[in-house]
Design a protein around this motif. Structure first.
Motif, short mmCIF file in Angstrom:
data_model
loop_
_atom_site.label_atom_id
_atom_site.label_comp_id
_atom_site.label_asym_id
_atom_site.label_seq_id
_atom_site.Cartn_x
_atom_site.Cartn_y
_atom_site.Cartn_z
N MET A 186 48.55 -44.99 76.24
CA MET A 186 49.23 -45.98 75.67
C MET A 186 49.40 -47.17 76.91
O MET A 186 50.42 -47.79 77.11
CB MET A 186 50.34 -46.08 74.87
N PRO B 26 48.18 -56.00 76.54
CA PRO B 26 47.72 -55.22 74.97
C PRO B 26 47.63 -54.12 75.36
O PRO B 26 47.41 -54.13 76.40
CB PRO B 26 46.51 -55.90 74.72
N THR B 27 47.93 -53.48 74.57
CA THR B 27 47.77 -51.66 75.19
C THR B 27 45.89 -51.83 75.17
O THR B 27 45.69 -52.40 74.31
CB THR B 27 48.08 -51.12 74.26
N GLY C 186 45.21 -50.90 71.48
CA GLY C 186 45.03 -51.92 70.71
C GLY C 186 43.57 -52.82 70.84
O GLY C 186 43.93 -53.84 69.83
N HIS D 248 41.24 -54.01 68.13
CA HIS D 248 40.87 -55.64 68.00
C HIS D 248 39.82 -55.59 68.40
O HIS D 248 38.87 -56.63 67.38
CB HIS D 248 41.66 -56.03 68.86
N TYR E 200 45.37 -60.84 67.18
CA TYR E 200 46.42 -59.84 67.91
C TYR E 200 47.40 -60.07 68.37
O TYR E 200 47.34 -61.05 68.92
CB TYR E 200 45.14 -58.70 68.56
N PRO F 49 50.69 -57.95 70.48
CA PRO F 49 51.06 -57.66 70.59
C PRO F 49 52.34 -57.80 70.88
O PRO F 49 52.82 -58.45 71.71
CB PRO F 49 49.90 -56.89 71.93
N ASP G 110 50.26 -55.18 67.13
CA ASP G 110 51.26 -53.59 67.95
C ASP G 110 52.43 -53.50 68.72
O ASP G 110 52.89 -54.23 69.80
CB ASP G 110 49.85 -53.79 69.07
N THR H 28 53.63 -51.08 69.65
CA THR H 28 53.73 -50.02 71.46
C THR H 28 54.12 -50.36 72.79
O THR H 28 54.58 -49.64 73.27
CB THR H 28 52.22 -49.36 71.23
N LEU I 97 50.46 -51.41 64.80
CA LEU I 97 50.25 -50.19 65.71
C LEU I 97 51.82 -49.54 65.70
O LEU I 97 52.92 -50.14 66.33
CB LEU I 97 49.57 -50.28 66.42
N SER I 98 51.96 -48.50 65.79
CA SER I 98 53.55 -48.09 66.43
C SER I 98 53.36 -46.20 67.11
O SER I 98 52.98 -46.17 66.30
CB SER I 98 54.78 -48.06 65.24
#
Length: 549
Positions: free
Chosen positions: A290, A314-315, A318, A322, A334, A336, A374, A376, A423-424
């Motif tokens: 990630m 952002p990852t 992700g 997106h 999006y 994050p 997101d 993460t 997202l996790s």
């Protein structure tokens, strides 16, 4: 006097002529035929409408002319209290003139009016539509904020977060002409104005755009596609293939993501979770890389984090997800998350009573928006009171489809209709609000933004258009249950309770929601027993991926 043609550079001349032709009415809500006249000129002739300048990305370099006719398209982020202004004035020669629709120039600087009437209008604070894709075939999305003055009680049909398409008169100078207090028994004085956007439009035509608003051509395209079961299945498979690529080859994950994209809030109760939407939690395996994305997400959809003073990075996954969602959905944003991002600004819009203005929030989204959250990027850290309030606002939005507005002494929930996808890594911080959980099992490396863009570009124009049309049409389809199916479902619930006493009505409602989405995804308007069995098998596959306790 005959009504003149609608001159783009001198619309107020048309307004003034129509006002005189109507006998110079003195009532606040008299329209003297102005909206009808302009609708006839610009809504019945698409070529004439296209000639009206749009307030867009080039407005800074080429600003519209003061008093000219313009178009504006944006989202209503705030509705201010009504303003009171001198709507018409009388001069020594007995003539009346109106300043409605921005015509303050009619008030002669060298002559004191002998009489006047106080009228009412309402300012809307509008912003660029969050997350709108560049491929959406509508008027260009605004790139700057705009104050839209609304007349004639149009505001009664325009809720917060509505997307509005406006044709009106352009002004830039703050309007201070005769704003008066409602209580006229006291000395009249100008009220304090809320800060005004640089661009101002006095709405003559105001057209709220709902999620289902489409042109006759688009409606025909939807009906033709959904009327052919073969085309529906073909578009469904193409959508699944693209989503599967974005999820690293996970076919079950693509199915879950497709169903979530068709989800919307159709029933709601104040303060209660919505049982008609299916927010999806995509849980990544611990070994998934990630890393931070090298670049921002695709420009086809705007990141909600951009509205924060300290946006998260952002990852890579992700950003890639997106990108594909923004290629398929007209509205996708999006968000994050990080500790700094959560603490930096309140996500519940807050009323500043000193300035009479709401603060902006990344959660102010128009209906139909796909919201990709997101988790993460979240690292260690302590959430401040602001951060905790932000999470409460996000959780309420996901669970109840309502955005909490903070009016200092109380919080007011405003209904929304968005599609949350979270997202996790492991258990989500909002796990209780996410009934559909997918433990992702990629069979190949998760794609980058560039790889997703290549996969979208590999589709021919018609294939991509069919996927977009399919998703939009399936989501809006009518759906119902036959009497025989209702009876069978009741028996299914009783059997499920006998097999598992922990199986609750809420669990059953969640199954019914997934069943509705599954039927819609196949172009079906009612639920069959075969489709119900398909849903039960789908849920078993999701449950089989859950870690053993």
């Amino acid at each position: 006097m005959p009504a003149p043609c609608c001159n783009l550079s001198a619309p107020l001349h048309v307004v003034q002529t129509l006002y005189q032709n109507a006998g110079a009415p003195l009532g606040c809500h008299e329209t003297f035929g102005v909206p009808e006249h302009f609708k006839q000129a610009f809504l019945t002739d698409s070529s004439a409408r296209e000639k009206v300048p749009v307030i867009g990305s080039d407005s800074e370099a080429n600003p519209p002319r003061e008093g000219s006719l313009v178009r504006f398209r944006g989202m209503v982020a705030d509705m201010e209290d009504p303003e009171y202004y001198y709507g018409c004035v009388k001069y020594k020669d007995g003539s009346w003139a109106t300043s409605k629709y921005g015509g303050t120039g009619v008030i002669r600087s060298n002559e004191e009016p002998t009489d006047s009437r106080v009228w009412e209008r309402r300012p809307f604070h509008c912003v660029p539509v969050p997350g709108e894709a560049s491929w959406v075939a509508r008027a260009p999305n605004a790139s700057e904020e705009c104050t839209v003055y609304v007349y004639d009680q149009h505001d009664q049909n325009v809720p917060l977060h509505s997307v509005v398409d406006v044709i009106g008169v352009y002004t830039t100078a703050p309007e201070v002409v005769g704003l008066v207090e409602e209580n006229k028994d006291e000395d009249q004085k100008t009220e304090a104005l809320a800060p005004r956007a640089k661009h101002q439009v006095h709405a003559i035509i105001l057209d709220p755009q709902t999620e289902g608003t489409v042109s006759p051509e688009q409606q025909q395209e939807r009906e033709q596609l959904m009327g052919s079961s073969a085309r529906v299945l073909q578009a469904r498979e193409a959508a699944l293939k693209l989503l599967q690529h974005a999820l690293g080859g996970d076919a079950l994950g693509a199915e879950a993501l497709l169903l979530s994209l068709l989800s919307q809030a159709t029933t709601r109760a104040p303060g209660q979770p919505t049982t008609s939407s299916a927010p999806l939690n995509i849980i990544l395996p611990p070994e998934s890389p990630m890393t931070s994305a090298a670049s921002a997400p695709s420009s086809s959809a705007t990141s909600a984090a951009a509205s924060s003073s300290q946006p998260s990075i952002p990852t890579s996954f992700g950003a890639a997800l997106h990108a594909v969602l923004g290629a398929l959905s007209p509205l996708c944003t999006y968000l994050p998350l990080s500790v700094d991002h959560c603490n930096s600004c309140a996500w519940a819009p807050k009323r500043d009573f000193d300035n009479n203005r709401l603060s902006r929030s990344p959660l102010q989204l128009s209906n139909g928006t796909v919201l990709l959250v997101d988790e993460t990027p979240m690292g260690e850290g302590r959430l401040s009171e602001t951060g905790l309030s932000s999470f409460q606002a996000l959780n309420t939005l996901i669970q109840e489809q309502a955005l909490l507005y903070d009016f200092q002494v109380y919080k007011h929930p405003v209904p929304v209709n968005v599609t949350p996808i979270v997202l996790s890594k492991g258990r989500s911080m909002m796990h209780g609000s996410l009934p559909m959980k997918l433990h992702l099992k990629p069979s190949q490396a998760l794609p980058t933004v560039a790889q997703v863009a290549s996969a979208v570009a590999a589709l021919n124009a018609q294939e991509l258009q069919d996927i977009r049309t399919y998703l939009a049409a399936a989501k809006q389809q009518q759906y119902g249950l036959s009497e025989s199916m209702v009876k069978q479902l009741q028996e299914e619930f009783v059997a499920a309770r006998k097999g598992n006493r922990m199986f609750s009505p809420e669990n059953f409602h969640a199954q019914l929601t997934v069943a509705r989405l599954a039927a819609l995804s196949f172009g079906e308007q009612d639920l069959s027993m075969d489709r119900w069995k398909y849903v039960l098998n789908f849920e078993k596959q999701l449950e089989s991926r859950e870690p053993k306790k």
